[in-house]
Design an enzyme around this catalytic site. Structure first.
Site, PDB file in Angstrom:
ATOM      1  CG  ASP A  90     -17.883 -19.597  61.122  1.00 21.89           C
ATOM      2  OD1 ASP A  90     -16.770 -19.364  61.601  1.00 21.89           O
ATOM      3  OD2 ASP A  90     -18.945 -19.508  61.792  1.00 21.89           O
ATOM      4  CG  ASN A 143     -10.219 -13.917  65.905  1.00 24.54           C
ATOM      5  OD1 ASN A 143      -9.901 -12.757  65.633  1.00 24.54           O
ATOM      6  ND2 ASN A 143     -11.360 -14.446  65.507  1.00 24.54           N
ATOM      7  CD  GLN A 161      -7.589 -18.069  70.822  1.00 23.78           C
ATOM      8  OE1 GLN A 161      -7.523 -16.912  71.166  1.00 23.78           O
ATOM      9  NE2 GLN A 161      -6.564 -18.901  70.939  1.00 23.78           N
ATOM     10  CG  HIS A 213     -10.130 -21.379  63.761  1.00 24.63           C
ATOM     11  ND1 HIS A 213      -9.933 -21.589  65.118  1.00 24.63           N
ATOM     12  CD2 HIS A 213     -10.959 -20.308  63.677  1.00 24.63           C
ATOM     13  CE1 HIS A 213     -10.627 -20.705  65.805  1.00 24.63           C
ATOM     14  NE2 HIS A 213     -11.250 -19.909  64.955  1.00 24.63           N
ATOM     15  CG  HIS A 241     -12.272 -16.786  60.748  1.00 22.71           C
ATOM     16  ND1 HIS A 241     -13.570 -16.948  61.178  1.00 22.71           N
ATOM     17  CD2 HIS A 241     -11.497 -16.943  61.860  1.00 22.71           C
ATOM     18  CE1 HIS A 241     -13.583 -17.181  62.482  1.00 22.71           C
ATOM     19  NE2 HIS A 241     -12.332 -17.177  62.923  1.00 22.71           N
TER      20      HIS A 241
HETATM   21  P1  5GP Z   1     -12.817 -17.687  66.593  1.00 20.23           P
HETATM   22  O1  5GP Z   1     -13.435 -16.554  67.319  1.00 20.23           O
HETATM   23  O2  5GP Z   1     -12.359 -18.795  67.523  1.00 20.23           O
HETATM   24  O3  5GP Z   1     -11.736 -17.242  65.641  1.00 20.23           O
HETATM   25  O4  5GP Z   1     -13.952 -18.289  65.667  1.00 20.23           O
HETATM   26  C1  5GP Z   1     -14.508 -19.545  65.836  1.00 20.23           C
HETATM   27  C2  5GP Z   1     -15.492 -19.728  64.719  1.00 20.23           C
HETATM   28  O5  5GP Z   1     -15.929 -21.073  64.728  1.00 20.23           O
HETATM   29  C3  5GP Z   1     -16.741 -18.853  64.844  1.00 20.23           C
HETATM   30  O6  5GP Z   1     -16.860 -18.037  63.684  1.00 20.23           O
HETATM   31  C4  5GP Z   1     -17.877 -19.856  64.986  1.00 20.23           C
HETATM   32  O7  5GP Z   1     -19.046 -19.445  64.312  1.00 20.23           O
HETATM   33  C5  5GP Z   1     -17.294 -21.112  64.418  1.00 20.23           C
HETATM   34  N1  5GP Z   1     -17.818 -22.342  64.999  1.00 20.23           N
HETATM   35  C6  5GP Z   1     -17.940 -22.635  66.318  1.00 20.23           C
HETATM   36  N2  5GP Z   1     -18.424 -23.881  66.493  1.00 20.23           N
HETATM   37  C7  5GP Z   1     -18.599 -24.395  65.252  1.00 20.23           C
HETATM   38  C8  5GP Z   1     -19.080 -25.652  64.791  1.00 20.23           C
HETATM   39  O8  5GP Z   1     -19.461 -26.539  65.541  1.00 20.23           O
HETATM   40  N3  5GP Z   1     -19.114 -25.836  63.443  1.00 20.23           N
HETATM   41  C9  5GP Z   1     -18.710 -24.846  62.575  1.00 20.23           C
HETATM   42  N4  5GP Z   1     -18.790 -25.121  61.271  1.00 20.23           N
HETATM   43  N5  5GP Z   1     -18.254 -23.654  62.989  1.00 20.23           N
HETATM   44  C10 5GP Z   1     -18.197 -23.415  64.313  1.00 20.23           C
END
Ligand code: 5GP
Length: 105
Positions: free
Chosen positions: A28, A83, A88, A94, A96
């Protein structure tokens, strides 16, 4: 196209911790703990609730177990979370994997 589709297609470069035909695992960009991996299907699925082929979950869980072991998180405290439903940030399924985590009280 969402960022995870761009990573899956190679349009955006990313070092994968693990990869197979269906899944990719990478760090992440904003880690909450020393280990913060995203386990992501390459195929575009928006939300947890949209998954109809439950064998995908079996594959994700198998890879999650492998990552827990390889990242030294066995017995160290970890969290596996998804999420969904609009909570999300990225609209591409995805999971985590986050750790080490302190013992729950
Ligand atoms: P969500 O809230 O959708 O479950 O989490 C999305 C996650 O993706 C976040 O923890 C964020 O830091 C991560 N993320 C967003 N854009 C990128 C990216 O371009 N590269 C990586 N490695 N992680 C990302």
């Amino acid at each position: 196209m969402d960022i995870f589709c761009k990573i899956a297609s190679g349009e955006v470069g990313k070092d994968f911790i693990y990869e197979d035909e269906e899944l990719m695992v990478f760090e992440d960009i904003h880690p909450e703990k020393p280990v913060h991996l995203l386990i992501v299907p390459k195929k575009h699925v928006v939300d947890f609730i949209d998954v109809e082929d439950h064998s995908l979950f079996q594959k994700i869980m198998k890879v999650a177990q492998k990552m827990v072991k390889e990242k030294g998180l066995v017995g160290k405290g970890y969290r596996l979370k998804v999420n969904g439903g609009g909570h999300q940030l990225v609209d591409h399924l995805h999971f985590h994997l986050i750790g080490p985590m302190e013992k729950a009280k």
